[in-house]
Scaffold this active site. Structure first.
Site, PDB file in Angstrom:
ATOM      1  CD  GLU A  40       2.726   2.689   7.890  1.00  0.00           C
ATOM      2  OE1 GLU A  40       3.269   2.194   6.889  1.00  0.00           O
ATOM      3  OE2 GLU A  40       2.325   1.991   8.837  1.00  0.00           O
ATOM      4  CG  HIS A  80       9.341   1.127  12.467  1.00  0.00           C
ATOM      5  ND1 HIS A  80       9.464  -0.240  12.312  1.00  0.00           N
ATOM      6  CD2 HIS A  80       9.011   1.345  13.757  1.00  0.00           C
ATOM      7  CE1 HIS A  80       9.218  -0.817  13.482  1.00  0.00           C
ATOM      8  NE2 HIS A  80       8.936   0.117  14.367  1.00  0.00           N
ATOM      9  CB  SER A  88      -0.999   0.006   1.161  1.00  0.00           C
ATOM     10  OG  SER A  88      -0.360   0.272   2.377  1.00  0.00           O
TER      11      SER A  88
END
Ligand code: GRF
Length: 200
Positions: free
Chosen positions: A174, A109, A13
Site C-alpha cells: 500500500e 483500498h 501508516s
C-alpha cells in the site's frame, strides 16, 4: 509546489509513508500541507504532530455529513491543498465534498477492486479463497470504493495466512502504491478516458 492534504481516522501508516516520500523527494515538487482527523485519539494524528506537520481535528459527532465535510474543506482550502488523500479515513464523504475536490481525491483500498469493496477487505479475500489480492489507489467518486483506478499492486495469498499476516503483506505494498499514485496525479501526466486513467 503542489500541496497534499491527508484525511485519517486511525494508525496513519500510509500518511507516514507519504510524509517520508515527500521529505525524500520521491513525490517531486510536493509538500504535505495538512493532516485532518475526525478522531481525536487517532495514533496517526500524534505521529503527524511529531513530524511537524500541521494537523486539524474535527469530530463528526453532532454534525451532518456535509457540515462536517464543509469544515474540513474550509481548512483544506486555507492550506491551499491541491490533492486530498484518504488514508484510513473511515467515513463516507458527502457528494458536496466530492464535487468540491472533483478528481482531486485519492483513496487506498486493501484489495484489487472491484473485488472486495467495503470493510474487512483482507478477510473477504481470505474467506473467498483467492490466490492473489492486493491494493488499489483510485480517484474518489460518489460510490464506495469505485472511482477510476490510478494504481494497483497484486499480493499473493499464502496457505498459512491469517487476516493479520495477509494485511501486513498488503500494507507494505500500500505504502509504495500510494506514493506512486500521488506522484502521478500531481504530475498531471495522465488523462481520464471513461473509467481508465491513461498515463502520458
Ligand atoms: C489501510 O489498510 C487502507 O488500505 C485502508 O485502511 C487502512 C489504513 O491504514 N483504507 P493506515 O491508517 O494507513 O495505517
Amino acid at each position: 509546489m503542489k500541496r497534499i492534504g491527508i484525511l485519517i481516522s486511525g494508525r496513519g501508516s500510509n500518511m507516514t509513508a507519504i510524509a517520508e516520500a515527500v521529505r525524500e523527494g520521491r513525490i517531486p515538487d510536493a509538500e504535505l500541507a495538512l493532516v485532518v482527523s475526525n478522531v481525536e485519539s487517532a495514533a496517526g494524528l500524534a505521529r503527524a504532530q511529531e513530524l511537524g506537520i500541521r494537523t486539524f481535528t474535527h469530530s463528526h459527532r453532532g454534525y451532518t455529513r456535509e457540515e462536517h465535510d464543509r469544515a474540513m474543506a474550509a481548512e483544506l482550502r486555507r492550506c491551499e491543498v491541491d490533492l486530498v488523500c484518504l488514508a484510513g479515513y473511515m467515513r463516507l464523504l458527502s457528494p458536496w465534498f466530492i464535487r468540491e475536490f472533483e478528481n482531486r481525491i485519492l483513496n487506498i483500498h486493501p484489495s484489487l477492486l472491484p473485488s472486495f469493496p467495503g470493510l474487512d477487505a483482507q478477510k473477504q479475500a481470505l474467506d473467498y479463497g483467492v490466490k492473489f489480492t492486493g491494493c488499489t489507489v483510485h480517484l474518489v467518486d460518489e460510490e464506495l470504493d469505485h472511482g477510476p483506478i490510478v494504481k494497483q499492486s497484486a499480493v499473493p495469498v499464502l496457505s498459512g495466512d491469517t487476516v493479520e499476516t495477509l494485511s501486513a503483506r498488503i500494507l507494505a505494498e500500500e505504502h509504495n502504491t500510494y506514493i506512486e499514485a500521488a506522484a502521478l496525479i500531481l504530475s498531471g501526466k495522465y488523462r481520464i478516458e471513461g473509467r481508465r486513467i491513461v498515463e502520458l
